[in-house]
Enzyme design. Sequence first.
Site, PDB file in Angstrom:
ATOM      1  N   HIS A 364       0.811  -1.213   0.000  1.00 35.50           N
ATOM      2  CA  HIS A 364       0.000   0.000   0.000  1.00 35.50           C
ATOM      3  C   HIS A 364       0.850   1.273   0.000  1.00 35.50           C
ATOM      4  O   HIS A 364       0.521   2.275   0.644  1.00 35.50           O
ATOM      5  CB  HIS A 364      -0.981  -0.020   1.179  1.00 35.50           C
ATOM      6  CG  HIS A 364      -1.622  -1.359   1.381  1.00 35.50           C
ATOM      7  ND1 HIS A 364      -2.465  -1.909   0.434  1.00 35.50           N
ATOM      8  CD2 HIS A 364      -1.490  -2.293   2.358  1.00 35.50           C
ATOM      9  CE1 HIS A 364      -2.836  -3.117   0.846  1.00 35.50           C
ATOM     10  NE2 HIS A 364      -2.248  -3.376   1.994  1.00 35.50           N
ATOM     11  N   CYS A 365       1.977   1.200  -0.736  1.00 36.15           N
ATOM     12  CA  CYS A 365       2.877   2.359  -0.860  1.00 36.15           C
ATOM     13  C   CYS A 365       3.359   2.850   0.505  1.00 36.15           C
ATOM     14  O   CYS A 365       3.545   4.058   0.703  1.00 36.15           O
ATOM     15  CB  CYS A 365       2.233   3.491  -1.647  1.00 36.15           C
ATOM     16  SG  CYS A 365       1.849   3.034  -3.328  1.00 36.15           S
ATOM     17  N   ALA A 366       3.516   1.921   1.438  1.00 36.35           N
ATOM     18  CA  ALA A 366       4.063   2.273   2.751  1.00 36.35           C
ATOM     19  C   ALA A 366       5.012   1.147   3.165  1.00 36.35           C
ATOM     20  O   ALA A 366       4.793   0.457   4.160  1.00 36.35           O
ATOM     21  CB  ALA A 366       2.948   2.458   3.767  1.00 36.35           C
TER      22      ALA A 366
END
Lengths: 408, 124
Positions: A364-366
């Site tokens: 999730h782009c984290a």
Amino acid sequence: MRFSITKIQEDFPQLKGGSEHYLDSQATSLTPRSVIDAQDAYYLKARANTHRAIFKEAALATDLYEDARTKIANFIGAKREEVILTGGATESSNMLVRMLDETPAFWGSGKREIVTSVMEHHASLVPLQQLAKRKGCMLSHIPLSPGSVRLDVKSVEGLISDETAIVSVMLASNVTGTINPISEIAKVAHRHGAFVVVDATAAIGHIPMHVDDLGADALFFSGHKILGPTGVGVLWVRKEMLEKLQPAVFGGHMISEVTKDDATWGDIPDRFEPGTKNIGGVIGLGAAVDYLNAVGLTEIHRHVSALTKSAIEALDALPGVHVVAERDTELNIGDVSFVCDFAHPHDVAEILGRNGVAVRPGHHCALPYHVELGIAATTRVSFYLYNDEDDVRGLVEAVKKVRALFAD
Amino acid sequence: MDSLYQEHILDHYKHPRNKREMDDADVVQRGKNVSCGDDLTWYVKWEEKGGSQRVADVSFSGYGCALSQSGASMLSLVLKGKTKEEVAALTREDMLALFHADIGHMREKCALLPLSTIKELLKQ
């Protein structure tokens, strides 16, 4: 307006014909009819470029565009001239970093430290990393409290100092839903004269939010996560600061005067809005804000919190399923990530999708947050105003099917 | 229920062939799909046979989704005895054919990780 889930669901055309259980609103929300209509109205009746032209469609387009800016400003408790319309949160974040980078006065005091957190989305973190490299700044990160999905806010006192130029923290996590105590962090930052940036992308439209209450100096978000069209975003910067910042993107509309060799800049916010913007998209975002205001953010948060609580309890009850989310659902914007002992997140999401449950697998782009939590990837469920308990039931039934398929 | 998760794919995922670390491998190559967390390592032992180098033994280790892991298990069976040239000649279509299923665009990277990683190994 009383919160009526039936009425709300009728407003979202894709709920009929799309996945039976749309649980991916943290990636992008669905669009209500009123937003589609507002955008259509521009393309059908007001298609002209904004500003300067004086024929009637152009005047209408400009009015609609600027009205949307006012609505967006009111939505976050800002002045309209502080609201810069962009292509999305990522563009806003990058532009802000460039604006700070290009403003010598910002760095005049010699401060060379940037503080962010391990929870950030790459759209906020990566531009800061690049800025730190260009400016020779030290980048430090607010860690997690041990064994928790939350930031260790107590560590902030030790991380922020008189050398800190920027403190950049997200309002809520797009993975675990955790709402961060931004105002507390901002107080410490301001005591040391640091500039406070807030990535509100995951949180906005899920909880009531006011830039002054947060203590933010700059804040950004995307329109498509709050019922608006894709390709529209907002960058807000407090007026006193915005007037001092250099533009980072140059072109038409943003200038005051241009000679063969040089140019001077127009007023704020025009100075930061070169070229033709996504006019229809901005107008659509204005309609999205109207819709959210009519339903009420407090009511939306109450509704989403109840679903979040149900989902956490239901997933907790399934053997081999581990929830990775903020468990105090008052402090969760509506995200429930989880991992399964019996299947990889990609397989879980694939099988859920084939059973009409739309969710998202991955980091999730984290990535740094996942590393801190000690997991490679999760499957994420995210709720919004149009979801109901039937979606929780659909989710649980589908996860049971995954377990049945992968069981030995 | 799910054509992608057919019996042979699930069988290779749950009971992978040649899944072990190899201490005396001639070459070791790791490949990852960072976006989904697939992580795969190939171990190969070469032998001289008939004037060319062939795969004498092959194994893999790692973790990831059913496609990347079952794909590695299935490909390991294909690789045994192949010459370096034959391994190099394996195509994307050859790899996808092992699944006997329509791998959508979204999952292609998972399904192709075993092949792309063994191609990287050949460069060593």
